[in-house]
Design an enzyme around this catalytic site. Structure first.
Site, mmCIF file in Angstrom:
data_model
loop_
_atom_site.group_PDB
_atom_site.id
_atom_site.type_symbol
_atom_site.label_atom_id
_atom_site.label_comp_id
_atom_site.label_asym_id
_atom_site.label_seq_id
_atom_site.Cartn_x
_atom_site.Cartn_y
_atom_site.Cartn_z
ATOM 1 N N GLY A 1 4.507 7.235 -41.991
ATOM 2 C CA GLY A 1 5.737 7.128 -42.940
ATOM 3 C C GLY A 1 6.031 7.622 -44.184
ATOM 4 O O GLY A 1 7.094 7.616 -44.725
ATOM 5 N N TYR B 1 20.551 12.473 -37.932
ATOM 6 C CA TYR B 1 20.101 11.243 -39.182
ATOM 7 C C TYR B 1 21.038 11.692 -40.548
ATOM 8 O O TYR B 1 20.372 11.159 -41.393
ATOM 9 C CB TYR B 1 18.753 11.414 -39.367
ATOM 10 N N CYS C 1 29.707 24.177 -29.304
ATOM 11 C CA CYS C 1 30.910 23.688 -29.213
ATOM 12 C C CYS C 1 30.660 22.372 -29.370
ATOM 13 O O CYS C 1 31.055 21.594 -28.501
ATOM 14 C CB CYS C 1 31.669 23.856 -27.680
ATOM 15 N N GLU C 2 30.669 21.857 -30.375
ATOM 16 C CA GLU C 2 30.433 20.317 -30.952
ATOM 17 C C GLU C 2 30.603 20.330 -32.609
ATOM 18 O O GLU C 2 30.139 21.100 -33.206
ATOM 19 C CB GLU C 2 29.058 19.668 -30.556
#
Ligand code: LLP
Length: 410
Positions: free
Chosen positions: A237, A314, A340-341
């Site tokens: 982490g 994120y 295509c987004e």
């Protein structure tokens, strides 16, 4: 290990422009010596007698990188049968493989037992039953820890928080002691330790310390019941410096805070992923086309969200830099992919110099969760990976071909 030599951006001693020429783009490039340096920082901080470091191989599971880490003494933190398979193939000692995950299947449990891994990090009472039953059938003893959810909410993106109350991870804090008492009665498990992992890209040691203090309370309560917990697994982490100036604690600072929380005889496991491989890897991309639309400047590159999903998933920031020094005027630019987004972007509103069509950019610190999370969306073939060691750049994964796209179709 990124630096300019005259006008050329280099990784170790190799010019990125040479890598682009030799292997094409887009591509993931790693620095071997940065990986070693990052791992050594953990090893040195831990010391040789106090436990071991398990590389979280979900961050990057390329066989050459795993082999490198296995070769310098790393253990592995795995989350699936597939990861255990990769780690064994790469030469990890099974006695240094730990296995977490909320949804281990019977096949995976059986495979892990057969592989004689060091321990399971169990995340539910039903999983304990499943492991005990399978171990019974196989006539083996499963070594286990429980992953305890300490109910600590670190300051990071909500999708990568795992230690908060109400997430799916681990045994609920209030059930922790009960889990150990239940396991004590099982014939086919041997209790080895305790585990917690509160999230990823954490820059604040206080969250780790708070989690450790809460885990210590469980350790005391469990040991009062005659159950010895030899290993404290603190999870992974620790964050990395994605943006210049971000303050990043190092492994020794982390351990300095955590060790005194526990008794001196305890051994530790750490499961770093991002802080081992994150800043050692970068994505090299090419500008296909440029356009100005709606008053905005766009660079359309050969890398899309399928190659690096972190920015859109994120809202992650990765620095983007030209691989040639230039004095060209800087303009506010969106660096986007061919998909295509509207979520298909690598970086938005970046002040970048005006670069010619066909020029290259480096998307930095993408070694962790970059290639590992890439997909073939839009039937785009997976990227090649290159490992640099000094003045040598070696291909460690070929660029996939169109044939790869159809490999398993019937
Ligand atoms: N141990 C366990 C049990 C984990 O679940 C993880 C990561 C790690 C260790 C390693 O954590 P690290 O040292 O890398 O922070 N895909 C996201 C990150 C997901 C983290 C999942 N768990 C991203 O790209 O930011």
């Amino acid at each position: 290990m990124l630096h300019f030599k005259k006008n050329d951006l280099c990784i170790e001693q190799v010019k990125l422009s040479d890598i682009a020429k030799q292997y094409g783009t887009s591509a993931y490039i790693y620095s071997k010596n940065q990986i070693i340096k990052n791992f050594e920082a953990y090893r040195k901080a831990l010391g040789s007698k106090r436990g071991f470091i398990c590389f979280a191989c979900k961050t990057n599971s390329n066989g050459a990188i795993l082999k490198l880490l296995a070769g310098i003494g790393a253990g592995a933190d795995t989350t699936s049968g597939g990861e255990i398979y990769r780690c064994l193939k790469a030469g990890f000692n099974p006695s240094k493989i730990v296995y977490a995950g909320v949804g281990k299947t019977s096949e995976e449990i059986e495979y892990a037992l057969k592989s004689k891994i060091f321990m399971f990090n169990i995340e539910s009472f039903e999983e304990l039953d499943a492991i005990d039953n399978i171990a019974d059938k196989m006539k083996v003893k499963a070594k286990i820890s429980f992953r305890i959810n300490p109910y600590v909410n670190p300051d990071t993106h909500s999708y990568i928080v795992t230690g908060k109350k109400g997430t799916k991870f681990g045994i609920p804090y209030e059930d922790a002691v009960k889990a150990y008492l239940t396991a004590k009665k099982k014939k086919n498990v041997a209790i080895v330790g305790i585990h917690s992992h509160i999230g990823s890209q954490i820059l604040n040691i206080a969250s780790f310390k708070l989690a450790a203090q809460k885990i210590k309370k469980i350790v005391d309560a469990v040991e009062k019941n005659g159950i010895k917990l030899e290993y404290i697994n603190c999870g992974g982490g620790l964050g990395i410096e994605y943006e210049e100036g971000q303050k990043v604690p190092d492994p020794s600072q982390l351990m300095l805070e955590l060790f005194p929380v526990f008794d001196k005889d305890k051994k530790f496991i750490f499961e770093p992923g991002r802080s081992i491989i994150g800043n050692a890897g970068h994505m090299l991309i090419k500008i296909l086309y440029r356009k100005i639309s709606g008053g905005k400047s766009f660079l359309i590159t050969d890398a899309g969200m399928n190659d690096l999903i972190r920015p859109t998933l994120y809202e992650a920031y990765h620095e983007i830099m030209p691989i040639k020094k230039t004095n060209a005027k800087k303009v506010k630019t969106d660096v986007v992919g061919p998909i295509c987004e509207s979520g298909d972007f690598i970086g938005k509103d970046r002040m970048l110099p005006i670069i010619e069509q066909g020029g290259y950019l480096l998307v930095t610190c993408t070694g962790a969760y970059g290639a590992a999370m890439s997909s073939e969306y839009n039937s785009r073939t997976l990227l090649p990976e290159v490992l640099v060691d000094g003045d040598k750049a070696v291909l460690i994964r070929k660029r996939a071909s169109y044939k790869n796209l159809l490999l398993n179709e019937i």
